[in-house]
Design an enzyme around this catalytic site. Structure first.
Site, short mmCIF file in Angstrom:
data_model
loop_
_atom_site.label_atom_id
_atom_site.label_comp_id
_atom_site.label_asym_id
_atom_site.label_seq_id
_atom_site.Cartn_x
_atom_site.Cartn_y
_atom_site.Cartn_z
N ASN A 144 0.81 -1.23 0.00
CA ASN A 144 0.00 0.00 0.00
C ASN A 144 0.84 1.28 0.00
O ASN A 144 0.48 2.25 -0.66
CB ASN A 144 -1.02 -0.02 1.15
CG ASN A 144 -0.40 -0.24 2.49
OD1 ASN A 144 0.76 -0.65 2.59
ND2 ASN A 144 -1.14 0.03 3.54
N CYS A 274 -3.48 1.18 6.50
CA CYS A 274 -3.67 0.38 7.71
C CYS A 274 -4.51 1.13 8.73
O CYS A 274 -5.42 0.58 9.34
CB CYS A 274 -2.33 -0.01 8.29
SG CYS A 274 -1.25 1.40 8.55
N GLU A 447 6.78 2.24 15.31
CA GLU A 447 7.67 2.91 14.36
C GLU A 447 7.50 4.40 14.56
O GLU A 447 6.48 4.86 15.06
CB GLU A 447 7.32 2.50 12.93
CG GLU A 447 7.58 1.02 12.69
CD GLU A 447 7.52 0.59 11.23
OE1 GLU A 447 6.68 1.12 10.49
OE2 GLU A 447 8.33 -0.27 10.86
P1 NAD Z 1 0.83 -9.59 3.53
O1 NAD Z 1 0.93 -9.95 4.94
O2 NAD Z 1 0.16 -10.51 2.59
O3 NAD Z 1 2.26 -9.32 2.90
C1 NAD Z 1 3.19 -8.42 3.46
C2 NAD Z 1 4.59 -8.84 3.12
O4 NAD Z 1 4.89 -10.09 3.75
C3 NAD Z 1 4.86 -9.07 1.64
O5 NAD Z 1 6.14 -8.52 1.34
C4 NAD Z 1 4.86 -10.58 1.51
O6 NAD Z 1 5.63 -11.04 0.41
C5 NAD Z 1 5.49 -10.99 2.82
N1 NAD Z 1 5.22 -12.37 3.26
C6 NAD Z 1 4.28 -13.25 2.80
N2 NAD Z 1 4.34 -14.41 3.48
C7 NAD Z 1 5.32 -14.26 4.41
C8 NAD Z 1 5.83 -15.11 5.44
N3 NAD Z 1 5.35 -16.33 5.67
N4 NAD Z 1 6.82 -14.62 6.22
C9 NAD Z 1 7.30 -13.37 6.04
N5 NAD Z 1 6.85 -12.53 5.08
C10 NAD Z 1 5.87 -12.97 4.27
O7 NAD Z 1 0.13 -8.14 3.54
P2 NAD Z 1 -0.37 -7.28 2.30
O8 NAD Z 1 -1.62 -7.88 1.80
O9 NAD Z 1 0.77 -7.05 1.39
O10 NAD Z 1 -0.69 -5.88 3.04
C11 NAD Z 1 -1.93 -5.50 3.52
C12 NAD Z 1 -1.96 -5.57 5.03
O11 NAD Z 1 -0.93 -4.79 5.60
C13 NAD Z 1 -3.24 -5.02 5.64
O12 NAD Z 1 -3.75 -5.89 6.62
C14 NAD Z 1 -2.79 -3.71 6.27
O13 NAD Z 1 -3.60 -3.25 7.31
C15 NAD Z 1 -1.43 -4.04 6.70
N6 NAD Z 1 -0.65 -2.82 6.90
C16 NAD Z 1 -0.31 -2.45 8.17
C17 NAD Z 1 0.39 -1.28 8.40
C18 NAD Z 1 0.77 -0.84 9.79
O14 NAD Z 1 1.64 0.02 9.93
N7 NAD Z 1 0.17 -1.36 10.83
C19 NAD Z 1 0.76 -0.48 7.32
C20 NAD Z 1 0.38 -0.87 6.03
C21 NAD Z 1 -0.30 -2.06 5.85
#
Ligand code: NAD
Length: 466
Positions: A144, A274, A447
């Site tokens: 995002n 998020c 963060e």
């Molecule tokens: P995701 O968890 O599917 O993927 C995030 C990252 O993790 C990607 O780079 C992915 O390749 C990697 N990944 C996948 N499997 C993994 C594993 N087993 N171990 C380690 N890494 C792995 O999330 P997404 O769909 O890309 O992002 C959307 C989500 O992120 C939403 O739930 C959103 O709320 C959250 N988000 C949170 C914040 C925050 O600061 N709290 C900020 C932005 C997004």
């Protein structure tokens, strides 16, 4: 020169293979990104491990100089990065420019943080408290805000003396990979490594025995997998996970300001934030007025490709998310009332109309789940305490907002909300110099601010006999 290569041990390298990157405004591939295989990932970790002792003993001034030089390069290419971000992520150009600018500001903020040895007094004699770097940090980001979220990891990690292996999400790898081009001769080799994957290397990276710390931003379900993978070596983790932020509009709020402020944040980045307001609780007395003004503000939003003139809402980032949001809207429309929007656009790409749904129960999925798209439920309340109790439902606790003219009351109410950040008369007010993090299943650690740098350190106490 081949673009979108990876940075491993100071060299820009091609990956074992490439993956296509889809432009969400067309649904078509427009570029290929180099992705690592397991050997290349291991090489990146090994390079970071080799570089660690040297970087950790480099002076803060020198580390700061490198980060500032890197920020300057990014600033010089801000237009290029903003346009590339629009192509891979989908957001409007004005939002992409903001993201690049905020990234530059964030790097500069962290660069200026010096961790000094503290000497504390004690009845047995003075002792020293020092914050030392941890080692190799794995930084993993979602799709995002690929640029800001990555900088929240590598900048504090590097200024504290750690080395980094950074991995972007597979649907938005390009702007992160391009950072490697800027970083290649700014940092000593191995200090910052950037690898991309096809969503297959995250677990190997977080489970790698030579990684000391994992800083992960993404979904709660993946965050739990990251936490599990850290157990064996007792790695430190920072988890920034999902959210389902409530916004509570009280009877005495400035309704026009609340309607405009919430429309601006609900639909920011097509709702893929998020800490965006994702459930709006409105006091019964002002509900009709709020609804009218909120719908009016939402109808001013212009949906289109991020690089089209005047567009304020881009497509959803990827097909999976598009399908998920579409299904949520279809389901909500069956039991609720769609006040505006309600459809996907009749054009290629992943366009969803900005959508508001009223008259849903608290059990509707649009209320209980994180929609992460341009659709929001409007809910009524008659009793403030009841509104807070409903806001606290569910397993998330990232952000929340209260809209009122009575700041004193808002501050009191804020204490009763289970969220890492409670904003008053604003939402999503996230800045690099203010700590930000989730409670409950929205995350661990934070963060931003000095706290964001401390996450990349361990304490050492040195205490000499008097
Ligand atoms: P995701 O968890 O599917 O993927 C995030 C990252 O993790 C990607 O780079 C992915 O390749 C990697 N990944 C996948 N499997 C993994 C594993 N087993 N171990 C380690 N890494 C792995 O999330 P997404 O769909 O890309 O992002 C959307 C989500 O992120 C939403 O739930 C959103 O709320 C959250 N988000 C949170 C914040 C925050 O600061 N709290 C900020 C932005 C997004």
């Amino acid at each position: 020169m081949t673009p979108y290569r990876m940075l491993i041990d100071g060299q820009l390298v091609e990956g074992a293979r490439t993956i296509p990157v889809i432009d969400p405004s067309t649904g078509e591939s427009f570029a290929d990104a180099h992705v690592a295989d397991e050997t290349q990932l291991d090489e990146a970790v090994a390079a970071a491990a080799r570089a660690f002792p040297g970087w950790a003993s480099t002076s803060w001034q020198k580390r700061r100089e490198c980060l500032l030089r890197f920020a300057l390069r990014l600033d010089e290419e801000a237009d290029y990065f903003a346009r590339l971000l629009v192509r891979e992520q989908g957001k409007p150009l004005s939002e992409a420019r903001f993201e690049v600018d905020a990234t530059v500001r964030g790097i500069r903020f962290y660069a200026d943080i010096e961790l000094k040895v503290e000497i504390r007094d004690h009845p047995t004699g003075p002792y020293e408290v020092e914050r030392q770097p941890l080692g190799v940090v794995a930084g993993i980001t979602p799709w995002n805000f690929p640029m800001i979220l990555a900088s929240n990891k590598y900048a504090p990690a590097l200024i504290a003396g750690n080395t980094v292996v950074l991995k972007p999400a597979p649907t938005t790898p390009l702007t992160t990979l391009e950072l490697g081009r800027l970083a290649a001769d700014v940092f000593p080799r191995g200090v910052l490594n950037i690898v991309a994957d096809d969503n297959d290397l995250g677990a190997r990276l977080t489970g790698h025995p030579d990684v000391a710390k994992v800083s992960f931003t993404g979904s709660t379900i993946t965050g739990k997998a990251v936490m599990r993978s850290a157990v064996e070596d007792m790695k430190r983790v920072t988890l920034e996970l999902g959210g389902n932020d409530p916004a509570i509009v009280l009877q005495d709020a400035d309704i026009e300001a609340a309607a405009r402020g919430l429309a601006a944040t609900v639909f920011l980045n097509a709702g893929q934030v998020c800490a965006a307001p994702k459930r709006l609780y409105i006091a019964e007395e002002v509900y009709e007025e709020f609804q009218e003004r909120f719908v009016a503000a939402t109808r001013e939003i212009r949906l289109g490709a991020g690089d089209e003139e005047g567009v304020t809402l881009g497509p959803v980032q990827n097909r999976m998310q598009f399908d998920k949001v579409r299904a949520l809207i279809e389901e909500a429309a069956k039991s609720g009332t769609v006040l505006t929007g309600g459809h996907v656009a009749n054009r290629p790409g992943f366009f969803v109309e900005p959508t508001i749904v009223a008259d849903l129960s608290d059990e509707a999925r649009l209320v209980t789940d994180e929609q992460f798209g341009p659709v929001v439920p409007l809910l009524r309340f008659t009793d403030e305490r009841d509104a807070i109790a409903r806001a606290n439902q569910g397993s998330f606790g990232l952000g929340a907002s209260i809209w009122t003219r009575d700041l004193k009351r808002a501050r009191l109410l804020a204490r009763g909300i289970s969220a890492g950040s409670v904003w008053i008369n604003q939402h999503t007010a996230i800045h690099p110099d203010i700590p930000f993090g989730g409670v409950k299943q929205s995350g661990l650690g934070s963060e931003g601010g000095m706290e964001g740098v401390h996450e990349y350190t361990r304490l050492q106490v040195v205490n000499a006999a008097a």
